[in-house]
Write a protein that holds these residues in place. Structure first.
Motif, PDB file in Angstrom:
ATOM      1  N   LEU A 124       1.461  14.838   9.468  1.00 15.49           N
ATOM      2  CA  LEU A 124       2.116  15.561   8.374  1.00 15.49           C
ATOM      3  C   LEU A 124       3.487  14.943   8.116  1.00 15.49           C
ATOM      4  N   LYS A 125       3.589  14.208   7.002  1.00 13.79           N
ATOM      5  CA  LYS A 125       4.833  13.493   6.711  1.00 13.79           C
ATOM      6  C   LYS A 125       5.543  14.023   5.464  1.00 13.79           C
ATOM      7  N   LEU A 126       4.852  14.865   4.694  1.00  8.92           N
ATOM      8  CA  LEU A 126       5.420  15.360   3.442  1.00  8.92           C
ATOM      9  C   LEU A 126       5.448  16.884   3.424  1.00  8.92           C
ATOM     10  N   PHE A 127       6.290  17.439   2.519  1.00 14.59           N
ATOM     11  CA  PHE A 127       6.368  18.890   2.352  1.00 14.59           C
ATOM     12  C   PHE A 127       6.180  19.194   0.866  1.00 14.59           C
ATOM     13  N   ASP A 167       3.667  24.523  -3.007  1.00 16.29           N
ATOM     14  CA  ASP A 167       2.937  25.430  -2.115  1.00 16.29           C
ATOM     15  C   ASP A 167       3.722  25.788  -0.861  1.00 16.29           C
ATOM     16  N   LYS A 168       4.900  25.152  -0.682  1.00 16.03           N
ATOM     17  CA  LYS A 168       5.771  25.459   0.463  1.00 16.03           C
ATOM     18  C   LYS A 168       5.034  25.276   1.797  1.00 16.03           C
ATOM     19  N   GLN A 169       4.426  24.077   1.987  1.00 10.93           N
ATOM     20  CA  GLN A 169       3.742  23.803   3.248  1.00 10.93           C
ATOM     21  C   GLN A 169       3.721  22.303   3.491  1.00 10.93           C
ATOM     22  N   PRO A 170       3.706  21.884   4.807  1.00 11.14           N
ATOM     23  CA  PRO A 170       3.637  20.448   5.122  1.00 11.14           C
ATOM     24  C   PRO A 170       2.241  19.904   4.830  1.00 11.14           C
ATOM     25  N   ILE A 171       2.187  18.655   4.337  1.00  6.03           N
ATOM     26  CA  ILE A 171       0.919  18.009   4.012  1.00  6.03           C
ATOM     27  C   ILE A 171       0.976  16.551   4.461  1.00  6.03           C
ATOM     28  N   VAL A 189      -0.407  12.368   3.603  1.00  3.78           N
ATOM     29  CA  VAL A 189      -0.466  11.533   2.400  1.00  3.78           C
ATOM     30  C   VAL A 189      -1.806  11.677   1.695  1.00  3.78           C
ATOM     31  N   VAL A 190      -2.861  12.001   2.449  1.00  2.00           N
ATOM     32  CA  VAL A 190      -4.163  12.211   1.826  1.00  2.00           C
ATOM     33  C   VAL A 190      -4.162  13.508   1.017  1.00  2.00           C
ATOM     34  N   CYS A 191      -3.530  14.545   1.582  1.00  2.00           N
ATOM     35  CA  CYS A 191      -3.430  15.824   0.859  1.00  2.00           C
ATOM     36  C   CYS A 191      -2.691  15.659  -0.462  1.00  2.00           C
ATOM     37  N   GLN A 192      -1.671  14.773  -0.470  1.00  2.00           N
ATOM     38  CA  GLN A 192      -0.857  14.588  -1.674  1.00  2.00           C
ATOM     39  C   GLN A 192      -1.690  14.103  -2.851  1.00  2.00           C
ATOM     40  N   SER A 193      -2.686  13.258  -2.559  1.00  2.00           N
ATOM     41  CA  SER A 193      -3.519  12.710  -3.625  1.00  2.00           C
ATOM     42  C   SER A 193      -4.771  13.551  -3.887  1.00  2.00           C
ATOM     43  N   SER A 194      -4.957  14.624  -3.110  1.00  2.00           N
ATOM     44  CA  SER A 194      -6.127  15.477  -3.305  1.00  2.00           C
ATOM     45  C   SER A 194      -5.904  16.411  -4.485  1.00  2.00           C
ATOM     46  N   LYS A 195      -6.975  17.071  -4.943  1.00  2.00           N
ATOM     47  CA  LYS A 195      -6.892  18.001  -6.065  1.00  2.00           C
ATOM     48  C   LYS A 195      -5.979  19.181  -5.747  1.00  2.00           C
ATOM     49  N   LEU A 196      -5.924  19.536  -4.474  1.00  2.00           N
ATOM     50  CA  LEU A 196      -5.156  20.721  -4.079  1.00  2.00           C
ATOM     51  C   LEU A 196      -3.672  20.556  -4.334  1.00  2.00           C
ATOM     52  N   GLY A 247      -0.085  16.103  -8.298  1.00  2.00           N
ATOM     53  CA  GLY A 247       0.932  16.427  -9.296  1.00  2.00           C
ATOM     54  C   GLY A 247       2.044  17.319  -8.793  1.00  2.00           C
ATOM     55  N   HIS A 248       1.968  17.795  -7.545  1.00  2.00           N
ATOM     56  CA  HIS A 248       3.027  18.654  -6.988  1.00  2.00           C
ATOM     57  C   HIS A 248       4.213  17.811  -6.522  1.00  2.00           C
ATOM     58  N   ASP A 249       5.412  18.354  -6.710  1.00  2.00           N
ATOM     59  CA  ASP A 249       6.602  17.683  -6.168  1.00  2.00           C
ATOM     60  C   ASP A 249       6.610  17.819  -4.663  1.00  2.00           C
ATOM     61  N   CYS A 250       6.906  16.712  -3.982  1.00  2.00           N
ATOM     62  CA  CYS A 250       6.949  16.704  -2.512  1.00  2.00           C
ATOM     63  C   CYS A 250       8.238  16.039  -2.051  1.00  2.00           C
ATOM     64  N   SER A 251       8.619  16.333  -0.842  1.00  2.00           N
ATOM     65  CA  SER A 251       9.784  15.687  -0.231  1.00  2.00           C
ATOM     66  C   SER A 251       9.440  15.320   1.202  1.00  2.00           C
ATOM     67  N   PRO A 252      10.137  14.328   1.770  1.00  2.00           N
ATOM     68  CA  PRO A 252       9.880  13.961   3.171  1.00  2.00           C
ATOM     69  C   PRO A 252      10.136  15.142   4.104  1.00  2.00           C
ATOM     70  N   ILE A 253       9.405  15.146   5.198  1.00  2.00           N
ATOM     71  CA  ILE A 253       9.538  16.241   6.159  1.00  2.00           C
ATOM     72  C   ILE A 253      10.977  16.418   6.608  1.00  2.00           C
ATOM     73  N   GLU A 254      11.678  15.303   6.858  1.00  2.00           N
ATOM     74  CA  GLU A 254      13.054  15.390   7.367  1.00  2.00           C
ATOM     75  C   GLU A 254      13.967  16.104   6.371  1.00  2.00           C
ATOM     76  N   GLU A 255      13.825  15.753   5.065  1.00  2.00           N
ATOM     77  CA  GLU A 255      14.645  16.431   4.046  1.00  2.00           C
ATOM     78  C   GLU A 255      14.240  17.888   3.889  1.00  2.00           C
ATOM     79  N   ALA A 256      12.929  18.135   3.921  1.00  2.00           N
ATOM     80  CA  ALA A 256      12.451  19.516   3.762  1.00  2.00           C
ATOM     81  C   ALA A 256      12.958  20.409   4.875  1.00  2.00           C
TER      82      ALA A 256
END
Length: 465
Positions: free
Chosen positions: A93-96, A100-104, A106-113, A116-125
């Motif tokens: 889990l490298k992104l937030f 949806d306010k949850q860690p994801i 890189v595969v989740c980022q490109s999934s339908k779920l 298009g959602h804005d994400c930030s790195p885990i460290e910044e989140a």
């Protein structure tokens, strides 16, 4: 220092010890493992083959504790590993996801779920979420502090409510005693009027009875004389006829008129309740604006009838309730002003430090704000001998004289708040604003001389159909 994992492994099952036992030869095994070996018939150490006693071997407590700690550490490590990896894809889990306010991963980022959602790195989140939680924690702590203050002062609030209720009852009783006294005096006066008329009518009736008695006596004598003349000889009757007739005509008439001798009940009972109420209005004041004591700053002293206020450095000891003004010496009226026209007059007298006008219902009570229209205030001010309309910025006013009274007139629908000198109805200043919120009469002073809301004359209008 921790032991190597080999030293914590059972020689029989080659796994971490479970309920280890210690044999006399100092070798340790799982209790279940050594039990299975001994079930074959030979009761000796599976490692060194030394004979073991028939007694049940003792638990190796130290070794058991170490093994249980190792197993717990493994379990925690697995849980941490699970929390660091995506449960769907197994990726780290490298992104937030900010939506949806949850860690994801890189595969989740490109999934339908999450596409298009804005994400930030885990460290910044983590930093952002910590800041947000810290703010939430501060708000909750502030709320907790407020609740604890309320809880601490609840006993004082209870006592204040008791005193407030008792004082209110006493004032109600006092005012009703005054009303009772007015009614008693009016009742006594009206009963006395009936008594006086009764005496007058009885005296008049007695005089009338005397007149009737005298008239009856005179008639009886005349009747007797006429009867005697009727029995006389004809010539004597004729000679005395004129004198007898003159006597009959000289008897006064009208003594039998009893008009007006009865008591005029209608005069005493006609619309009695209404007339008494109408008369009471001359002795009872009506004030169009009444102060709300639950909003008064602790340094303001209100009169018993809630129509006057003045400043005192001595706090009244009132509770810290939300409706109350806490920062400056302010109070509002209890009647909300909405649609229509409203007016009231305040006697300022010798008070040289005041603000008068209206304020929005929503103005803050626990913070100090400037009395300006943008903050929900439309007021006239006298301070340091100068009059100002509290616009933004304040507008200095030059008056030919210092008014002893100020008349306030609000026309909510037309959007005007005007101030007059009631001595000659001169306009002092007028605000123009489109009012959208409920307004309240507003008062401020830091002067020991009172500001008094003046009573008004009540006019009665009869509707006839």
């Amino acid at each position: 220092m921790s032991l190597p994992e080999d030293d914590l492994t059972c020689p029989i099952c080659c796994d971490i010890f479970t309920d280890p036992v210690l044999l006399p030869c100092s070798h340790s095994f799982c209790r279940s493992c050594v039990k299975r070996c001994w079930e074959r018939g030979v009761r000796d150490c599976p490692v060194c083959r030394k004979r073991a006693s028939k007694a049940s071997p003792h638990t190796n407590l130290a070794l058991r504790n170490v093994c249980e700690a190792l197993l717990q550490a493994r379990k925690n490590s697995m849980l941490v590993e699970e929390t660091l990896n995506c449960i769907l894809h197994g990726e780290k889990l490298k992104l937030f996801c900010l939506v949806d306010k949850q860690p994801i991963c890189v595969v989740c980022q490109s999934s339908k779920l999450h596409k298009g959602h804005d994400c930030s790195p885990i460290e910044e989140a983590v930093l952002d979420c910590k800041d947000e939680l810290a703010l939430s924690l501060k708000n909750l702590q502030d709320k907790m502090d407020g609740l604890q203050r309320i809880q601490t002062t609840s006993a004082d609030m209870f006592k204040f409510i008791k005193n407030q209720a008792q004082e209110t009852k006493t004032l109600i009783e006092s005012q009703f005693k005054q009303l009772h006294q007015i009614l008693y005096e009016e009742e006594s006066a009206r009963i006395a009027a009936v008594k006086k008329e009764e005496e007058e009518k009885i005296a008049g009736l007695k005089d009338k009875i005397k007149e009737l008695s005298a008239e009856v006596l005179s008639l009886a004598e005349t009747i007797s004389i006429i009867q005697e003349q009727l029995e006389e000889e004809d010539m004597i009757l004729l000679k005395n006829f004129k004198a007898t007739q003159d006597r009959e005509r000289s008897i006064p008439l009208g003594s039998d008129n009893l008009l007006g001798l009865l008591i005029d009940v209608t005069k005493h009972l006609c619309n009695l309740k209404y007339k008494v109420w109408e008369k009471m209005l001359d002795r009872i004041d009506y004030t169009p604006v009444i102060l709300d004591p639950n909003t008064a700053h602790p340094c303001l002293i209100l009169s018993d009838d809630l129509t006057s206020l003045h400043y005192s450095k001595q706090h009244t000891g009132c509770p810290d309730n939300p409706e109350r003004f806490h920062m400056s010496a302010e109070v509002v009226g209890m009647d909300a002003l909405g649609s229509g026209s409203h007016h009231w007059i305040v006697e300022t007298g010798s008070n040289q430090d005041w603000l008068l006008g209206v304020a929005s219902l929503s103005v803050p009570r626990n913070s100090e704000v400037c009395a300006r229209p943008e903050n929900g205030f439309w007021t006239l001010c006298l301070r340091d001998g100068e009059f100002r309309a509290m616009t933004s910025p304040p507008t200095p006013l030059t008056l030919t004289r210092v008014p002893k009274q100020v008349k306030m007139q609000l026309d909510y629908n037309k959007g005007t708040m005007s101030f007059f000198d009631p001595a000659d109805d001169t306009l002092i200043y007028a605000f123009t604003h489109t009012f959208t919120e409920t307004l309240l009469p507003y008062f401020y002073t830091q002067n020991s001389h009172p500001l008094t809301i003046m009573p008004e004359k009540v006019l009665i209008t009869m509707l006839r159909q």
